[in-house]
Enzyme design. Structure first.
Site, PDB file in Angstrom:
ATOM      1  N   ASP A  90      12.089  19.602 -66.136  1.00  0.00           N
ATOM      2  CA  ASP A  90      12.087  19.758 -67.608  1.00  0.00           C
ATOM      3  C   ASP A  90      10.949  20.634 -67.996  1.00  0.00           C
ATOM      4  O   ASP A  90      10.903  20.586 -69.162  1.00  0.00           O
ATOM      5  CB  ASP A  90      11.804  18.346 -68.470  1.00  0.00           C
ATOM      6  N   ARG A 142       5.215  24.841 -65.700  1.00  0.00           N
ATOM      7  CA  ARG A 142       5.407  23.948 -67.507  1.00  0.00           C
ATOM      8  C   ARG A 142       4.857  24.136 -68.084  1.00  0.00           C
ATOM      9  O   ARG A 142       3.696  23.876 -69.607  1.00  0.00           O
ATOM     10  CB  ARG A 142       5.560  22.386 -67.295  1.00  0.00           C
ATOM     11  N   LYS A 146       0.034  23.427 -71.311  1.00  0.00           N
ATOM     12  CA  LYS A 146       0.431  22.608 -69.854  1.00  0.00           C
ATOM     13  C   LYS A 146       1.197  21.679 -70.847  1.00  0.00           C
ATOM     14  O   LYS A 146       0.714  20.975 -71.113  1.00  0.00           O
ATOM     15  CB  LYS A 146      -0.489  21.200 -69.264  1.00  0.00           C
ATOM     16  N   ASP A 180      -1.960  25.659 -54.435  1.00  0.00           N
ATOM     17  CA  ASP A 180      -1.476  26.115 -55.626  1.00  0.00           C
ATOM     18  C   ASP A 180      -3.493  25.259 -56.417  1.00  0.00           C
ATOM     19  O   ASP A 180      -2.597  26.008 -57.858  1.00  0.00           O
ATOM     20  CB  ASP A 180      -0.319  26.314 -55.831  1.00  0.00           C
TER      21      ASP A 180
HETATM   22  P1  AMP Z   1       1.521  20.520 -59.419  1.00  0.00           P
HETATM   23  O1  AMP Z   1       1.696  18.240 -58.941  1.00  0.00           O
HETATM   24  O2  AMP Z   1       1.070  20.030 -61.538  1.00  0.00           O
HETATM   25  O3  AMP Z   1       0.062  20.912 -59.208  1.00  0.00           O
HETATM   26  O4  AMP Z   1       3.260  21.301 -59.964  1.00  0.00           O
HETATM   27  C1  AMP Z   1       3.665  21.464 -58.512  1.00  0.00           C
HETATM   28  C2  AMP Z   1       4.654  22.617 -59.368  1.00  0.00           C
HETATM   29  O5  AMP Z   1       5.170  21.825 -60.136  1.00  0.00           O
HETATM   30  C3  AMP Z   1       4.291  23.799 -60.454  1.00  0.00           C
HETATM   31  O6  AMP Z   1       4.497  25.308 -59.791  1.00  0.00           O
HETATM   32  C4  AMP Z   1       4.464  22.870 -61.510  1.00  0.00           C
HETATM   33  O7  AMP Z   1       4.307  23.805 -62.413  1.00  0.00           O
HETATM   34  C5  AMP Z   1       5.708  22.501 -61.114  1.00  0.00           C
HETATM   35  N1  AMP Z   1       6.358  21.261 -61.773  1.00  0.00           N
HETATM   36  C6  AMP Z   1       5.665  19.977 -62.804  1.00  0.00           C
HETATM   37  N2  AMP Z   1       6.018  19.465 -63.619  1.00  0.00           N
HETATM   38  C7  AMP Z   1       6.776  20.051 -63.517  1.00  0.00           C
HETATM   39  C8  AMP Z   1       7.259  20.099 -64.542  1.00  0.00           C
HETATM   40  N3  AMP Z   1       8.031  18.738 -65.057  1.00  0.00           N
HETATM   41  N4  AMP Z   1       8.794  20.613 -65.043  1.00  0.00           N
HETATM   42  C9  AMP Z   1       8.249  22.305 -64.608  1.00  0.00           C
HETATM   43  N5  AMP Z   1       7.710  22.026 -63.801  1.00  0.00           N
HETATM   44  C10 AMP Z   1       7.024  21.004 -63.054  1.00  0.00           C
HETATM   45 MG    MG Z   2      -0.990  22.326 -59.386  1.00  0.00          MG
END
Ligand code: AMP
Ligand code: MG
Length: 494
Positions: free
Chosen positions: A125, A93, A113, A252
């Protein structure tokens, strides 16, 4: 100072090619509006502050229009999430718009973001809630205010569209700056897909951009690992000394430059509790406050694994083994500063151990406790003393502390001044942040976001004129967390 059209965007990462990224344009949004912009970050990138008022600012940073020369891209990465390897992550995203020089001639990534799905979205989404975007916006600036390396926040922009989580919520986009968006997981993806020559390419990219002084060394990869170990150890020592809990230390979310990165369910310690995590989605407590230092090491060891084709495993182990000492030395030095003590001997160590025992059993507010210490040896507030379950234990700790202060015989005014510049008066308590996001969501009132941003840019000082101008009551913001909001937990990705 530059106009928006004159921001000079470069795109070095895009040249690495398809194994590393997907080129992708942001998805337009219907009616972007400004929630808050951050003058400090705007100045940092040399942008004229008047540009914020223009509609173009919203157009560019909501993704509706492309900045000149920008080639937006989603980065590919994988990573260990809560200890398990997830081979398919990547910017689902977020998009890197490109790189920009800041006023110190450092290169910074500009990233949006919440600007629509990419090939890494895994059915989600591609959007972010206003609530989570404001959290990250203020989290980054609060951590920066404490002198901790972190991503910065340029602006947060509402999309005018709803995103669907447990209930529909307003959506927003965060404009984020970072010295790097390359994560341990960026290496892991290439390593686990057996593209070792691509690992080498990424290493060369990073060395050239972030560690140019080692470029011509024959053991540059080992030296790079040394730098990453050092920066990570130093970062986590700062987190611990400041009671910061990241909440989601997946590989990550760890950058190659030791920058605090990705603010989800983060928090600051209210009462000392090493077993606390602000992440509701972490029932096993993998990422509690007390575990952060060892998780930092674990994550580094996963990064180290990806270098196996270039560095002897024995040498990798040796580099990783430096972590603990760097962490311990930095943490001790920071605790020394917080206590205003320069001699760090066995008695100091005992004092610090007793301090955490005292804080754990008495359950007083950590931030306030440290802030009051600069008033010693004379004026520890009686009202605060009363908060201790067992004031006698406090008194005996204080008498040992005073003995250690007196043996250093400092100028007490200088000591107080220095201590008040390391023990903040204001921290981003999760209940304050929740008040700001609730007001923003329910009343479209963003004034609380602005107040917190202003307050936390200098969390050490009262600035009466400014506070009056923005209606900031320092008593309110420096008060301890109300009992009902202590140890607030939040869930992941909103
Ligand atoms: P995070 O927990 O923000 O580090 O996200 C972990 C993974 O999930 C990353 O690859 C993000 O890009 C993906 N991700 C989290 N929320 C969304 C979303 N609403 N749409 C697409 N990818 C998401
Ligand atoms: Mg992340």
């Amino acid at each position: 100072m530059k106009k928006l059209e004159n921001l000079e965007i470069s795109n070095s990462f895009v040249k690495l090619g398809a194994d590393f990224l997907q080129e992708k344009l942001p998805e337009p949004v219907s009616s972007p509006y400004l929630i808050d912009s951050n003058p400090a970050a705007i100045k940092l990138i040399g942008l004229d502050i008047a540009e914020v008022k223009k509609n173009e600012f919203l157009e560019y940073f909501s993704g509706n229009r492309l900045l000149p020369n920008s080639r937006p891209l989603a980065m590919a990465y994988s990573g260990h999430q809560f200890g398990s390897y997830n081979p398919r992550l990547g910017d689902g995203r977020g998009l890197l718009l490109g790189e920009i020089k800041d006023q110190y001639n450092n290169t910074l990534d500009i990233h949006l973001k919440g600007c629509g799905p990419t090939r890494f979205s895994r059915g989600f989404d591609g959007r972010a809630t206003l609530r989570a975007s404001i959290r990250e916006y203020l989290g980054g600036e609060a951590v920066h205010g404490l002198g901790i390396p972190t991503t910065r926040s340029l602006a947060v922009i509402g999309t005018g569209e709803l995103v669907h989580r447990e209930t529909p919520e307003p959506g927003a986009i965060l404009v984020r700056l970072s010295d790097s968006h390359i994560r341990f997981g960026s290496f892991q993806l290439l390593h686990f897909t057996k593209k070792s020559n691509k690992v080498t390419e990424l290493l060369n990219y990073i060395i050239k951009r972030h560690y140019p002084t080692i470029q011509n060394e024959s053991d540059k990869v080992q030296l790079l690992l040394r730098h990453v170990v050092k920066r990570t150890a130093k970062l986590i020592a700062l987190w611990q000394a400041n009671g910061f809990i990241h909440g989601v230390m997946n590989t990550d979310n760890m950058t190659i430059t030791g920058t605090t990165f990705d603010y989800g369910p983060f928090g600051f310690m209210d009462r000392f509790n090493p077993n606390f995590t602000p992440n509701h989605s972490d029932p096993n407590g993998r990422y509690t406050y007390g575990k952060q230092p060892e998780i930092g090491y674990w994550n580094l060891s996963k990064f180290g694994e990806t270098l196996g084709h270039l560095v002897d495993s024995q040498l990798i182990a040796e580099e990783l083994a430096n972590y603990q000492k760097i962490y311990n030395d930095d943490y001790r030095a920071l605790m020394g500063k917080k206590l205003g003590l320069d001699i760090h001997d066995a008695e100091f160590k005992e004092l610090v151990n007793n301090l955490f025992q005292l804080l754990y059993t008495s359950q007083v507010d950590c931030c306030l406790f440290f802030r009051h210490l600069s008033k010693l040896p004379n004026n520890f507030p009686e009202t605060f003393r009363k908060n201790f379950k067992d004031p006698q234990t406090l008194d005996s700790w204080i008498s040992m502390y005073i003995r250690l202060i007196e043996r250093e015989d400092p100028d007490l005014n200088v000591r107080k001044e220095k201590m008040d510049m390391i023990n903040p008066k204001f921290i981003l308590r999760n209940y304050l942040l929740k008040n700001a996001t609730d007001k923003a969501m329910k009343e479209a009132d963003f004034s609380e976001v602005e107040r917190l941003r202003i307050l936390l840019e200098d969390p050490y000082s009262d600035r009466p004129e400014l506070f009056t101008q923005y209606g900031i009551n320092p008593e309110h913001y420096s008060a301890e967390t109300p009992a009902s909001s202590i140890e607030m937990q939040l869930s992941c990705s909103a």
